[in-house]
Design an enzyme around this catalytic site. Structure first.
Site, mmCIF file in Angstrom:
data_model
loop_
_atom_site.group_PDB
_atom_site.id
_atom_site.type_symbol
_atom_site.label_atom_id
_atom_site.label_comp_id
_atom_site.label_asym_id
_atom_site.label_seq_id
_atom_site.Cartn_x
_atom_site.Cartn_y
_atom_site.Cartn_z
ATOM 1 C CB ILE A 160 87.843 -26.955 57.357
ATOM 2 C CG1 ILE A 160 88.706 -28.470 57.281
ATOM 3 C CG2 ILE A 160 87.442 -26.416 58.807
ATOM 4 C CD1 ILE A 160 90.245 -28.286 57.965
ATOM 5 N NE ARG A 237 98.870 -25.843 61.005
ATOM 6 C CZ ARG A 237 98.166 -26.942 61.132
ATOM 7 N NH1 ARG A 237 96.786 -26.931 61.656
ATOM 8 N NH2 ARG A 237 98.227 -28.249 60.356
ATOM 9 C CD GLU A 266 99.176 -25.826 68.329
ATOM 10 O OE1 GLU A 266 99.566 -26.944 67.858
ATOM 11 O OE2 GLU A 266 98.715 -25.065 67.661
ATOM 12 C CG HIS A 284 96.389 -28.443 67.340
ATOM 13 N ND1 HIS A 284 97.506 -27.794 66.554
ATOM 14 C CD2 HIS A 284 95.647 -29.094 66.300
ATOM 15 C CE1 HIS A 284 97.448 -28.105 65.240
ATOM 16 N NE2 HIS A 284 96.276 -28.715 65.162
HETATM 17 P P1 NAP Z 1 91.533 -25.976 51.844
HETATM 18 O O1 NAP Z 1 90.459 -27.014 51.655
HETATM 19 O O2 NAP Z 1 92.570 -25.788 51.078
HETATM 20 O O3 NAP Z 1 90.976 -24.454 52.333
HETATM 21 C C1 NAP Z 1 91.785 -23.381 52.583
HETATM 22 C C2 NAP Z 1 90.749 -22.164 52.089
HETATM 23 O O4 NAP Z 1 91.700 -21.021 52.427
HETATM 24 C C3 NAP Z 1 90.702 -22.092 50.625
HETATM 25 O O5 NAP Z 1 89.333 -21.723 50.605
HETATM 26 C C4 NAP Z 1 91.702 -20.694 50.222
HETATM 27 O O6 NAP Z 1 90.797 -20.177 49.201
HETATM 28 C C5 NAP Z 1 91.627 -20.005 51.391
HETATM 29 N N1 NAP Z 1 92.946 -19.379 51.497
HETATM 30 C C6 NAP Z 1 94.215 -19.788 51.558
HETATM 31 N N2 NAP Z 1 95.256 -19.012 51.509
HETATM 32 C C7 NAP Z 1 94.558 -17.778 51.741
HETATM 33 C C8 NAP Z 1 94.921 -16.308 51.986
HETATM 34 N N3 NAP Z 1 96.344 -15.974 51.902
HETATM 35 N N4 NAP Z 1 93.785 -15.400 52.239
HETATM 36 C C9 NAP Z 1 92.691 -15.722 52.408
HETATM 37 N N5 NAP Z 1 92.303 -17.287 51.913
HETATM 38 C C10 NAP Z 1 93.107 -18.109 51.634
HETATM 39 O O7 NAP Z 1 91.949 -26.450 53.404
HETATM 40 P P2 NAP Z 1 91.235 -27.216 54.666
HETATM 41 O O8 NAP Z 1 91.319 -28.559 54.447
HETATM 42 O O9 NAP Z 1 89.964 -26.594 54.498
HETATM 43 O O10 NAP Z 1 92.309 -26.809 55.885
HETATM 44 C C11 NAP Z 1 92.344 -25.460 56.014
HETATM 45 C C12 NAP Z 1 93.574 -25.183 57.224
HETATM 46 O O11 NAP Z 1 92.884 -25.682 58.582
HETATM 47 C C13 NAP Z 1 94.732 -26.261 57.212
HETATM 48 O O12 NAP Z 1 95.522 -25.681 56.345
HETATM 49 C C14 NAP Z 1 95.124 -26.560 58.564
HETATM 50 O O13 NAP Z 1 96.191 -25.385 58.806
HETATM 51 C C15 NAP Z 1 93.883 -26.038 59.374
HETATM 52 N N6 NAP Z 1 93.386 -27.436 60.013
HETATM 53 C C16 NAP Z 1 93.649 -27.157 61.410
HETATM 54 C C17 NAP Z 1 93.101 -28.344 62.288
HETATM 55 C C18 NAP Z 1 93.147 -28.354 64.033
HETATM 56 O O14 NAP Z 1 93.299 -29.418 64.293
HETATM 57 N N7 NAP Z 1 92.846 -27.241 64.422
HETATM 58 C C19 NAP Z 1 92.563 -29.341 61.684
HETATM 59 C C20 NAP Z 1 92.645 -29.675 60.219
HETATM 60 C C21 NAP Z 1 92.957 -28.341 59.511
HETATM 61 P P3 NAP Z 1 91.765 -19.211 48.057
HETATM 62 O O15 NAP Z 1 92.760 -20.118 47.447
HETATM 63 O O16 NAP Z 1 90.741 -18.886 47.036
HETATM 64 O O17 NAP Z 1 92.274 -18.007 48.815
HETATM 65 C C1 8YV Z 2 96.304 -32.996 63.070
HETATM 66 C C2 8YV Z 2 95.867 -30.582 61.910
HETATM 67 O O1 8YV Z 2 95.850 -32.929 64.309
HETATM 68 O O2 8YV Z 2 95.260 -31.797 59.792
HETATM 69 C C3 8YV Z 2 95.768 -30.834 60.496
HETATM 70 O O3 8YV Z 2 96.052 -29.726 59.848
HETATM 71 O O4 8YV Z 2 95.882 -29.587 62.435
HETATM 72 C C4 8YV Z 2 95.381 -31.941 62.769
HETATM 73 O O5 8YV Z 2 94.263 -32.445 62.242
HETATM 74 C C5 8YV Z 2 97.516 -32.610 62.953
HETATM 75 O O6 8YV Z 2 97.974 -32.364 61.687
HETATM 76 C C6 8YV Z 2 98.251 -33.857 63.339
HETATM 77 O O7 8YV Z 2 99.462 -33.710 63.613
#
Ligand code: NAP
Ligand code: 8YV
Length: 319
Positions: A160, A237, A266, A284
């Site tokens: 992301i 988060r 939340e 969210h």
């Molecule tokens: P991802 O591809 O695994 O990327 C996570 C990144 O964070 C990696 O580059 C990792 O690099 C870094 N990281 C992990 N722990 C860290 C730490 N302690 N300090 C600094 N950097 C750190 O995951 P993603 O698919 O991009 O998703 C990321 C997060 O977005 C999800 O886990 C979720 O919580 C959130 N999200 C929210 C929504 C929403 O609806 N708001 C939707 C989707 C996802 P390193 O391992 O090199 O540190």
């Molecule tokens: C979702 C999210 O809405 O993918 C995640 O980590 O936070 C969101 O895309 C959620 O997980 C669905 O409950």
């Protein structure tokens, strides 16, 4: 080739799912709606040994208590990429497979991060409230902050984070990032020192996973490093930010504003946050489009199919 029936395989659905996914699970498995059970503990004690799989989501999770009451659990299929609400350590200890839904939601989540950045810096939502309140006839809306040329500091340049960086670059922003280690093949400026990046950037965007390793990562001290012209955007988060410290800093004008899609507890958003004019608050919804939610549901179903019909070879295992 017709696939063997799974109608006799018992699965536990933790809470209401995307309707098409729920229908598929309930049509093809012996599914139980956990959230509708009048006495969940009594049901688990009586039927828990039948359950082979859990279907859940990032919001619904799967606790170690529930997992502990399912002695024959083999797999947990989650809708969402973040799995901080799932007791993955407890699952790993017992060899239980956990899957999530990475990559398919990157575009929409990154769009939301960029929208929050634009909104809070340019004050669009605040200006919308200004027009609706009839205030335009009494005077002009104040000036805002330009996006182009500003430094965006991304914490978590993963799937992301990189999609956010691509969008920010298209808006002529300078992209900085902090991960625990530099990402190979990436040209954006890497900061091993998070404090140094926060000090240097104009808008800090959080895209790290939740859970213990990032809990309170953005504390009062780091919020202050952003400075009175700095903005915070969180699509990661709520647990990543000290929410009380953020509210205090926003109220005092020690940072300029925040765009939030996620919160500590939340769906409860503190009134103190709601009362602030310099925040944009979303419920969210970052992945919340028809297309992306369907793609997430399809990926959950593909993982379920792969597990039960293709020698347990799931597509997107966690860890
Ligand atoms: P991802 O591809 O695994 O990327 C996570 C990144 O964070 C990696 O580059 C990792 O690099 C870094 N990281 C992990 N722990 C860290 C730490 N302690 N300090 C600094 N950097 C750190 O995951 P993603 O698919 O991009 O998703 C990321 C997060 O977005 C999800 O886990 C979720 O919580 C959130 N999200 C929210 C929504 C929403 O609806 N708001 C939707 C989707 C996802 P390193 O391992 O090199 O540190
Ligand atoms: C979702 C999210 O809405 O993918 C995640 O980590 O936070 C969101 O895309 C959620 O997980 C669905 O409950």
């Amino acid at each position: 080739m017709t696939q063997p029936s799974t109608r006799d395989v018992s699965v536990l659905i933790i809470g209401a799912l995307l309707p098409s996914l729920q229908e598929a699970v309930e049509t093809h498995f012996d599914a139980t709606r956990f959230w509708e059970l009048p006495d969940q503990n009594a049901w688990l004690a009586q039927h828990g040994d039948r359950i082979k799989a859990i279907v859940t989501s990032g919001a619904l999770g799967a606790s170690s208590e529930v997992i502990g009451k399912l002695p024959n659990l083999e797999a947990i299929f989650s809708f969402g990429v973040g799995y901080d609400s799932i007791a993955v350590d407890a699952a790993r200890d017992r060899g239980i497979v956990v899957t999530n839904t990475p990559a398919v939601l990157d575009d929409c989540v990154a769009d939301t991060a960029m929208a929050l950045t634009l909104d809070v810096m340019r004050r669009y939502s605040e200006a919308d409230r200004f027009v609706r309140a009839g205030k335009w006839t009494q005077g002009k809306f104040p000036l805002a902050s330009k996006i182009g040329g500003k430094k965006i500091g991304i914490v978590g340049l993963g799937n992301i984070g990189e999609s956010i960086a691509k969008r920010a670059a298209a808006f002529d922003m300078h992209v900085l990032y902090h991960n625990r280690k530099p990402k190979p093949g990436v040209a954006y400026q890497y900061y091993a020192d998070l404090d140094a990046m926060i000090t240097d950037c104009d808008v800090l965007v959080l895209a790290v996973p939740g859970g213990k390793s990032t809990e309170g990562l953005i504390d009062a001290k780091r919020i202050d490093l952003l400075g009175s012209k700095g903005f915070l955007v969180n699509i990661a988060r709520g647990s990543v930010v000290d929410q009380s410290a953020l509210i205090q800093a926003l109220s005092d004008g020690r940072i300029a504003g925040a765009g939030l899609d996620v919160y500590e507890d939340e769906p409860n958003v503190p009134q103190a946050l709601i009362d602030l004019h310099n925040v944009v608050l979303l419920p969210h919804l970052a992945s919340g489009t028809h297309e992306t939610r369907q793609a997430m549901g399809d990926l959950v179903w593909s993982n379920i199919q792969a597990y039960f019909h293709d020698s347990r070879k799931v597509l997107t295992p966690v860890g």
